[in-house]
Scaffold this active site. Sequence first.
Site, mmCIF file in Angstrom:
data_model
loop_
_atom_site.group_PDB
_atom_site.id
_atom_site.type_symbol
_atom_site.label_atom_id
_atom_site.label_comp_id
_atom_site.label_asym_id
_atom_site.label_seq_id
_atom_site.Cartn_x
_atom_site.Cartn_y
_atom_site.Cartn_z
ATOM 1 N N SER A 29 0.801 -1.232 0.000
ATOM 2 C CA SER A 29 0.000 0.000 0.000
ATOM 3 C C SER A 29 0.834 1.284 0.000
ATOM 4 O O SER A 29 0.481 2.243 -0.694
ATOM 5 C CB SER A 29 -0.980 0.007 1.179
ATOM 6 O OG SER A 29 -1.966 -0.979 0.961
ATOM 7 N N THR A 73 -6.172 -3.202 7.709
ATOM 8 C CA THR A 73 -6.057 -4.578 7.219
ATOM 9 C C THR A 73 -6.143 -5.563 8.373
ATOM 10 O O THR A 73 -6.390 -5.178 9.530
ATOM 11 C CB THR A 73 -4.763 -4.751 6.367
ATOM 12 O OG1 THR A 73 -4.826 -6.023 5.712
ATOM 13 C CG2 THR A 73 -3.503 -4.668 7.202
ATOM 14 N N LYS A 77 -10.067 -5.230 10.621
ATOM 15 C CA LYS A 77 -11.092 -4.685 9.714
ATOM 16 C C LYS A 77 -12.488 -4.575 10.345
ATOM 17 O O LYS A 77 -13.276 -3.724 9.960
ATOM 18 C CB LYS A 77 -11.182 -5.543 8.449
ATOM 19 C CG LYS A 77 -10.024 -5.350 7.494
ATOM 20 C CD LYS A 77 -10.263 -6.129 6.210
ATOM 21 C CE LYS A 77 -9.164 -5.863 5.207
ATOM 22 N NZ LYS A 77 -9.454 -6.392 3.878
ATOM 23 N N ALA A 139 -14.643 -19.468 2.297
ATOM 24 C CA ALA A 139 -15.694 -18.830 3.094
ATOM 25 C C ALA A 139 -15.064 -18.033 4.236
ATOM 26 O O ALA A 139 -15.602 -17.962 5.338
ATOM 27 C CB ALA A 139 -16.670 -19.883 3.625
ATOM 28 N N ASN A 162 -16.670 -24.519 0.460
ATOM 29 C CA ASN A 162 -15.560 -24.328 1.401
ATOM 30 C C ASN A 162 -15.184 -25.634 2.076
ATOM 31 O O ASN A 162 -16.020 -26.532 2.229
ATOM 32 C CB ASN A 162 -15.984 -23.299 2.465
ATOM 33 C CG ASN A 162 -14.813 -22.791 3.277
ATOM 34 O OD1 ASN A 162 -13.741 -22.521 2.713
ATOM 35 N ND2 ASN A 162 -14.977 -22.654 4.580
ATOM 36 N N ARG A 163 -13.912 -25.717 2.488
ATOM 37 C CA ARG A 163 -13.440 -26.888 3.242
ATOM 38 C C ARG A 163 -14.342 -27.118 4.460
ATOM 39 O O ARG A 163 -14.721 -28.239 4.772
ATOM 40 C CB ARG A 163 -11.987 -26.644 3.686
ATOM 41 C CG ARG A 163 -11.430 -27.709 4.584
ATOM 42 C CD ARG A 163 -9.997 -27.427 4.932
ATOM 43 N NE ARG A 163 -9.810 -26.196 5.715
ATOM 44 C CZ ARG A 163 -8.653 -25.803 6.209
ATOM 45 N NH1 ARG A 163 -7.562 -26.527 5.996
ATOM 46 N NH2 ARG A 163 -8.552 -24.694 6.912
ATOM 47 N N THR A 164 -14.695 -26.038 5.156
ATOM 48 C CA THR A 164 -15.592 -26.125 6.308
ATOM 49 C C THR A 164 -16.971 -25.642 5.841
ATOM 50 O O THR A 164 -17.224 -24.431 5.794
ATOM 51 C CB THR A 164 -15.070 -25.221 7.454
ATOM 52 O OG1 THR A 164 -13.673 -25.462 7.628
ATOM 53 C CG2 THR A 164 -15.816 -25.471 8.747
ATOM 54 N N TYR A 236 -2.459 -12.817 -5.556
ATOM 55 C CA TYR A 236 -1.659 -12.159 -6.605
ATOM 56 C C TYR A 236 -0.166 -12.446 -6.448
ATOM 57 O O TYR A 236 0.643 -11.981 -7.253
ATOM 58 C CB TYR A 236 -1.906 -10.650 -6.630
ATOM 59 C CG TYR A 236 -1.710 -9.983 -5.294
ATOM 60 C CD1 TYR A 236 -0.448 -9.602 -4.874
ATOM 61 C CD2 TYR A 236 -2.784 -9.769 -4.450
ATOM 62 C CE1 TYR A 236 -0.261 -9.016 -3.645
ATOM 63 C CE2 TYR A 236 -2.612 -9.190 -3.210
ATOM 64 C CZ TYR A 236 -1.351 -8.815 -2.816
ATOM 65 O OH TYR A 236 -1.171 -8.247 -1.585
ATOM 66 N N GLY A 257 -5.257 -11.449 -8.526
ATOM 67 C CA GLY A 257 -5.875 -10.426 -7.685
ATOM 68 C C GLY A 257 -5.133 -9.102 -7.629
ATOM 69 O O GLY A 257 -5.495 -8.229 -6.830
HETATM 70 P P1 NAP Z 1 -9.301 -16.166 5.652
HETATM 71 O O1 NAP Z 1 -10.426 -15.412 6.262
HETATM 72 O O2 NAP Z 1 -8.200 -16.664 6.526
HETATM 73 O O3 NAP Z 1 -9.947 -17.424 4.859
HETATM 74 C C1 NAP Z 1 -9.124 -18.422 4.344
HETATM 75 C C2 NAP Z 1 -9.939 -19.340 3.434
HETATM 76 O O4 NAP Z 1 -9.033 -20.318 2.883
HETATM 77 C C3 NAP Z 1 -11.025 -20.133 4.162
HETATM 78 O O5 NAP Z 1 -12.100 -20.382 3.286
HETATM 79 C C4 NAP Z 1 -10.296 -21.453 4.485
HETATM 80 O O6 NAP Z 1 -11.156 -22.560 4.641
HETATM 81 C C5 NAP Z 1 -9.497 -21.635 3.219
HETATM 82 N N1 NAP Z 1 -8.374 -22.531 3.460
HETATM 83 C C6 NAP Z 1 -7.260 -22.265 4.202
HETATM 84 N N2 NAP Z 1 -6.456 -23.347 4.221
HETATM 85 C C7 NAP Z 1 -7.084 -24.315 3.486
HETATM 86 C C8 NAP Z 1 -6.749 -25.640 3.122
HETATM 87 N N3 NAP Z 1 -5.600 -26.211 3.513
HETATM 88 N N4 NAP Z 1 -7.618 -26.350 2.332
HETATM 89 C C9 NAP Z 1 -8.770 -25.780 1.922
HETATM 90 N N5 NAP Z 1 -9.152 -24.516 2.228
HETATM 91 C C10 NAP Z 1 -8.301 -23.789 3.003
HETATM 92 O O7 NAP Z 1 -8.580 -15.313 4.521
HETATM 93 P P2 NAP Z 1 -9.220 -14.132 3.640
HETATM 94 O O8 NAP Z 1 -8.980 -12.845 4.305
HETATM 95 O O9 NAP Z 1 -10.607 -14.526 3.295
HETATM 96 O O10 NAP Z 1 -8.257 -14.159 2.343
HETATM 97 C C11 NAP Z 1 -8.316 -15.228 1.415
HETATM 98 C C12 NAP Z 1 -7.331 -14.961 0.276
HETATM 99 O O11 NAP Z 1 -7.729 -13.799 -0.467
HETATM 100 C C13 NAP Z 1 -5.896 -14.680 0.748
HETATM 101 O O12 NAP Z 1 -5.004 -15.348 -0.095
HETATM 102 C C14 NAP Z 1 -5.734 -13.179 0.587
HETATM 103 O O13 NAP Z 1 -4.401 -12.811 0.305
HETATM 104 C C15 NAP Z 1 -6.611 -12.927 -0.644
HETATM 105 N N6 NAP Z 1 -7.100 -11.535 -0.681
HETATM 106 C C16 NAP Z 1 -6.700 -10.772 -1.739
HETATM 107 C C17 NAP Z 1 -7.117 -9.445 -1.831
HETATM 108 C C18 NAP Z 1 -6.673 -8.611 -3.005
HETATM 109 O O14 NAP Z 1 -6.724 -7.370 -2.913
HETATM 110 N N7 NAP Z 1 -6.298 -9.206 -4.102
HETATM 111 C C19 NAP Z 1 -7.948 -8.897 -0.834
HETATM 112 C C20 NAP Z 1 -8.361 -9.724 0.224
HETATM 113 C C21 NAP Z 1 -7.919 -11.045 0.294
HETATM 114 P P3 NAP Z 1 -11.767 -22.924 6.107
HETATM 115 O O15 NAP Z 1 -12.890 -21.959 6.325
HETATM 116 O O16 NAP Z 1 -12.205 -24.332 5.976
HETATM 117 O O17 NAP Z 1 -10.638 -22.735 7.100
#
Ligand code: NAP
Length: 302
Positions: A29, A73, A77, A139, A162-164, A236, A257
């Site tokens: 950022s 972040t 948030k 999720a 989702n996994r869960t 990304y 992303g």
């Molecule tokens: P989060 O709240 O921690 O959620 C993680 C997700 O990944 C959950 O659905 C989780 O499933 C799943 N997951 C994690 N380990 C797993 C595994 N071993 N097998 C299957 N599923 C798994 O994270 P978030 O904030 O939502 O972010 C998710 C992604 O989006 C990140 O990579 C982040 O960098 C990216 N992102 C990008 C931007 C952008 O500007 N491009 C903005 C926001 C986020 P469970 O629920 O089963 O644990």
Amino acid sequence: MDNCKKKHSIDGHTKIFGLIGNPVGHTLSPVLHNTLAEFYGHNLIYGAFPVTEDPMKAVEGAYALGIGGLNVTVPHKSAVMPALVEIDDFALKIGAVNTLVRVEGKGYKGYNTDMPGLYRAMEQEGIQISGETIVILGAGGAARAVAMMTASKGAARVYVLNRTPGKAQAIVSEIRSFYPECQMTAGSLSDSSRLPDGKFLCIQATSIGMSPNVDRAVIEDPAFYERIHTGFDLVYNPYDTKFMQLVRQAGGRAYNGLNMLLYQGVIAYELWNEMEVGAEAVDRVRQRLKKEMGLSDETAGD
Ligand code: NAP
């Protein structure tokens, strides 16, 4: 040539902006916002503040110090929301803010620019949401906001896998209460093999595939990828994820992303400075972000 102004110097009038979160060491950022300030010749600087204690105190302290605006972040948030004087409707629905805009004499108003950022990134690529069938993988916090965005933009049918599965179900139940007209279904990752006929837009919103675990995708079954006409990975880093490779190998279009990250910042900058950021400035920022990520010349120009 572009109309980039000369580098500004810091003086007694310099407005200060920044990011609060924990950790913040990896953030792009400051590069994004300082590049925009340099491009437009705005007398502002943007820094990163690691906030390890009560984020509400950080917000109150920032206002007292005259900080012009903040990004927020992980993990703050949602936690900062009670410290705000006003919250934009969409951010309220998502339950998370990532941008605080100073309201003089009052405090900060909270917005969520992640989802408009994703929408703008998709619009730029001609990716349609309205009337589409969409599969969201994940999720977590990002998937929840993506699901809200797709429903608000008129998606015809949305599957949240989702996994869960219980977490996917919680998202779907909540979004149905806001957008009852959107047909939204929750499931587990294995339900990906039981989706009804037809092709879909797939938004990858899990953390799987992020560097350093670059050789993984949350679903690896090639048959799933045959069904995807467009794949959008929120990840990304790496620039070309395994998910994107699998989409392309099956004949679909794939995006990462980075533009979502870029546009969430651009929209925050527009809110803070009450202006529109032009295409030339956006291109300049994209080049700087890629350089910062160590991307080669071949990818730096696309
Ligand atoms: P989060 O709240 O921690 O959620 C993680 C997700 O990944 C959950 O659905 C989780 O499933 C799943 N997951 C994690 N380990 C797993 C595994 N071993 N097998 C299957 N599923 C798994 O994270 P978030 O904030 O939502 O972010 C998710 C992604 O989006 C990140 O990579 C982040 O960098 C990216 N992102 C990008 C931007 C952008 O500007 N491009 C903005 C926001 C986020 P469970 O629920 O089963 O644990």
